[in-house]
Every structure is written in C-alpha cells, then in structure tokens.
Design an enzyme around this catalytic site. Structure first.
Site, short mmCIF file in Angstrom:
data_model
loop_
_atom_site.label_atom_id
_atom_site.label_comp_id
_atom_site.label_asym_id
_atom_site.label_seq_id
_atom_site.Cartn_x
_atom_site.Cartn_y
_atom_site.Cartn_z
N GLN A 80 -21.43 -40.70 -6.00
CA GLN A 80 -21.23 -40.28 -4.61
C GLN A 80 -22.57 -40.17 -3.90
OE1 GLN A 80 -19.27 -36.54 -5.43
NE2 GLN A 80 -20.86 -36.03 -6.92
N HIS A 115 -17.13 -18.64 -4.34
CA HIS A 115 -17.51 -18.42 -5.74
C HIS A 115 -17.00 -17.09 -6.29
CE1 HIS A 115 -20.56 -21.68 -4.73
NE2 HIS A 115 -19.71 -22.19 -5.58
N ASP A 167 -23.11 -27.05 -8.37
CA ASP A 167 -24.04 -26.24 -7.57
C ASP A 167 -24.41 -24.95 -8.29
OD1 ASP A 167 -22.07 -24.12 -6.66
OD2 ASP A 167 -21.13 -25.91 -5.85
N GLU A 210 -20.10 -31.07 -15.63
CA GLU A 210 -20.33 -31.67 -14.30
C GLU A 210 -20.58 -33.16 -14.50
OE1 GLU A 210 -20.55 -30.81 -10.82
OE2 GLU A 210 -20.92 -32.97 -10.82
N GLY A 234 -15.18 -34.47 -16.87
CA GLY A 234 -14.34 -33.33 -17.26
C GLY A 234 -13.03 -33.76 -17.90
N ASP A 281 -13.54 -26.22 -10.52
CA ASP A 281 -14.37 -26.08 -9.31
C ASP A 281 -14.71 -27.50 -8.83
OD1 ASP A 281 -16.12 -25.36 -7.36
OD2 ASP A 281 -17.60 -24.45 -8.68
N SER A 282 -13.68 -28.17 -8.35
CA SER A 282 -13.84 -29.60 -8.07
C SER A 282 -14.16 -29.85 -6.61
CB SER A 282 -12.54 -30.33 -8.42
OG SER A 282 -11.54 -30.00 -7.48
N THR A 283 -14.47 -31.10 -6.32
CA THR A 283 -14.56 -31.56 -4.95
C THR A 283 -13.14 -31.84 -4.45
OG1 THR A 283 -14.89 -33.78 -5.78
CG2 THR A 283 -16.86 -32.55 -5.28
N ASP A 284 -13.03 -32.47 -3.30
CA ASP A 284 -11.71 -32.74 -2.74
C ASP A 284 -10.96 -33.78 -3.60
OD1 ASP A 284 -11.82 -31.44 0.23
OD2 ASP A 284 -13.78 -32.09 -0.48
N1 SPD Z 1 -13.55 -29.51 1.12
C1 SPD Z 1 -14.30 -28.67 0.28
C2 SPD Z 1 -13.71 -28.37 -1.02
C3 SPD Z 1 -14.78 -27.84 -1.88
C4 SPD Z 1 -14.42 -27.43 -3.19
N2 SPD Z 1 -15.50 -27.25 -4.13
C5 SPD Z 1 -16.66 -26.65 -3.69
C6 SPD Z 1 -17.65 -26.48 -4.78
C7 SPD Z 1 -18.33 -25.18 -4.70
N3 SPD Z 1 -18.88 -24.78 -5.94
#
Ligand code: SPD
Length: 285
Positions: A35, A66, A90, A110, A142, A159-162
C-alpha cells in the site's frame, strides 16, 4: 511550507465524500509492497497516518480507538495472559495491552514493515511500546499466522485497515474459523467493524460470521473525529465471556490514566441506536 501555499490532504470515502485536512508538512511517503503509506503533519489532527489515502490514526484522537479496542475485551476476560494483535502496526493497541500486569506475551502480526517504520520514525505516541520485551512482533500475513500457529490466545484483537486491499480477507469466515481454533476457553476476539451508517451490510456480515462460531456475540460503538461519519464500531465475540456481565477486570492503576474508556463508557457503548439494532439484533447473543 512556503507562506501563501495552501496544501490540503483528503480522505476519499468510497468515492462518495471526502474529509480534508490542512497540511503543515509531509513527513513520510512510501509505496510499500502492499500500500501507499503517508505520515502527514496536519493543523487539525497533529500527525496522521494514511494507508492508501485512508486515515488510520491521528495524534489528536488515537486514544479513543486504541482504548476501546483494548479495554473492553481485556476487562471482560478474567485473566488475560496471552494476546494476539492482527495488524496494529502503528503500535497503539499494543501500547494499551501492555499496561496489564497479567499479560505475559503479546504477539503482533503486521503484514507491512513500512507501517512499523513510518510510525517508529514519526508517531511515537502510538509506537512507544513496539520494542517492549513482552511483544513478539512478526512481519507476516495474519491469515497465514492464524492458520499455522500452535499458540493459543486469551484475547485476539483484529486491528485492521478497512475491508479493502490487504485487509479484505480478514472479514471472511475462513479467517474467523482459524481465529476461533486458536482461542483459549474464555477467549475473546474484538474486531474493528467500520461505521453503522456507512457499512451496515459489512457489520451484519461480520456479526453473522461470529454468530456461526461463538456463543457470545455483540457490537459496541464509540465516537471519534477522524474516521468517516464519526460513529465507529467494534464487534465482540467469545466462547464464554459476556461483555457486560463479565467486565470486571480493569485494574484501577490502568483506569486512572485513561482518556476515553471508563466503566460507564463500557456499559453505554453496547447500547445501540435503534436503526443499527434493527439491522444486527438477530446476531446478538
Ligand atoms: N477507516 C479507518 C479504519 C481504521 C481501522 N484501523 C486503524 C488502526 C489503528 N491502530
């Protein structure tokens, strides 16, 4: 930045609306194998991490996300010793988990080493515990980790992204079947679950997956200023633990320094607005 130059960064949510922030300076920008990663210093939110143009965390309000991903399940588990974090590069979630003396080991998986690099260099507020000796940091997928590990965990935090790009498979039943198989008897899994206004279908999908696998399933909300729409959710699932009845294990030594989470917020977070309740109540148990 030169005086007179007006520089803004923008999060484009699903091509339907944008949130804009005035930029002071760009601190980090790299195309990783997974990414595009940017750390930008903004007027409004302080330093902000973007993955593929989506805002992941900000100095201004990272504590909300968090604390809520961590202390809700940690306080509902009788004695959390081993914790798995999927994503979380992060470091903010690891920072909160490591506050518990009961915790003997945290494994954080990660996929993208550049997220760690960017945050260690520029986001110390979240990355400050990434070298803690109780933390085993693994740079790998993961999905593969949960399929192959022989370890078992008391608390698993997704604790993922979208649910697009590298994180998309983390919203499927195959992944949660593997997660279920590596959880201890009282195990709890909490996952970032998007916005009830904008991602109702995704929330239903994730809860239906958890309801197939677990005896206890819930969803809880919190509000922040960084994620699209402001209202955001986490889904909760456990083999045994009820997130309200069993939420007893928040040490006072931790509680006194938190900025968002407290026992009242914990209880209130599970009270859903009626439109969301109508959508998800068939999966709550
Ligand atoms: N659209 C934002 C969703 C974010 C989810 N994860 C954030 C990571 C923070 N540790």
């Amino acid at each position: 930045m030169k005086e007179g130059i007006d520089l803004w960064v923008s999060e484009n949510f699903n091509d339907v609306y944008r949130m804009n922030y005035r930029v002071k300076e760009t601190l980090y920008s790299k195309e990783s194998d997974f990414q595009k990663i940017d750390v930008v210093n903004t007027e409004h939110l302080g330093k902000v991490l973007f993955n593929d143009g989506l805002l992941m965390t900000s100095e201004r309000d990272e504590f909300v996300y968090h604390e809520m991903i961590t202390h809700v399940p940690m306080s509902a588990h009788p004695n959390p010793k081993k914790v798995l974090i999927i994503g979380g590069g992060d470091g903010g979630t690891a920072r909160e988990v490591l506050k518990y003396e009961s915790v003997e080991k945290v494994v954080m998986v990660e996929i993208d080493p550049c997220v760690i690099e960017a945050c260690k260099k520029h986001l110390n507020v979240t990355a400050c515990e990434l070298d803690n000796p109780k933390l085993e940091l693994r740079i790998e997928d993961g999905l593969k980790y949960v399929k192959e590990t022989e370890d078992f965990f008391d608390v698993v935090l997704i604790d993922s992204t979208d649910p697009i790009g590298p994180a998309a498979p983390l919203f499927n039943i195959e992944f949660y079947t593997d997660v279920h198989s590596i959880m201890t008897e009282n195990g709890i899994v909490v996952s970032q679950c998007e916005n009830p206004f904008l991602a109702g279908e995704m929330q239903k999908k994730l809860l239906s997956i958890k309801a197939e696998l677990f005896d206890k399933v819930s969803i809880y909300n919190y509000s922040n200023i960084t994620y699209p729409g402001g209202l955001w959710s986490f889904s909760f699932a456990s083999k045994t633990q009820d997130p309200l009845l069993d939420a007893k294990n928040l040490p006072d030594a931790i509680a006194k320094d938190l900025k968002y989470y407290n026992r009242g917020v914990h209880k209130a977070a599970f009270a859903l607005p009626q439109f969301q309740k109508n959508e998800v109540q068939e999966f709550i148990k």
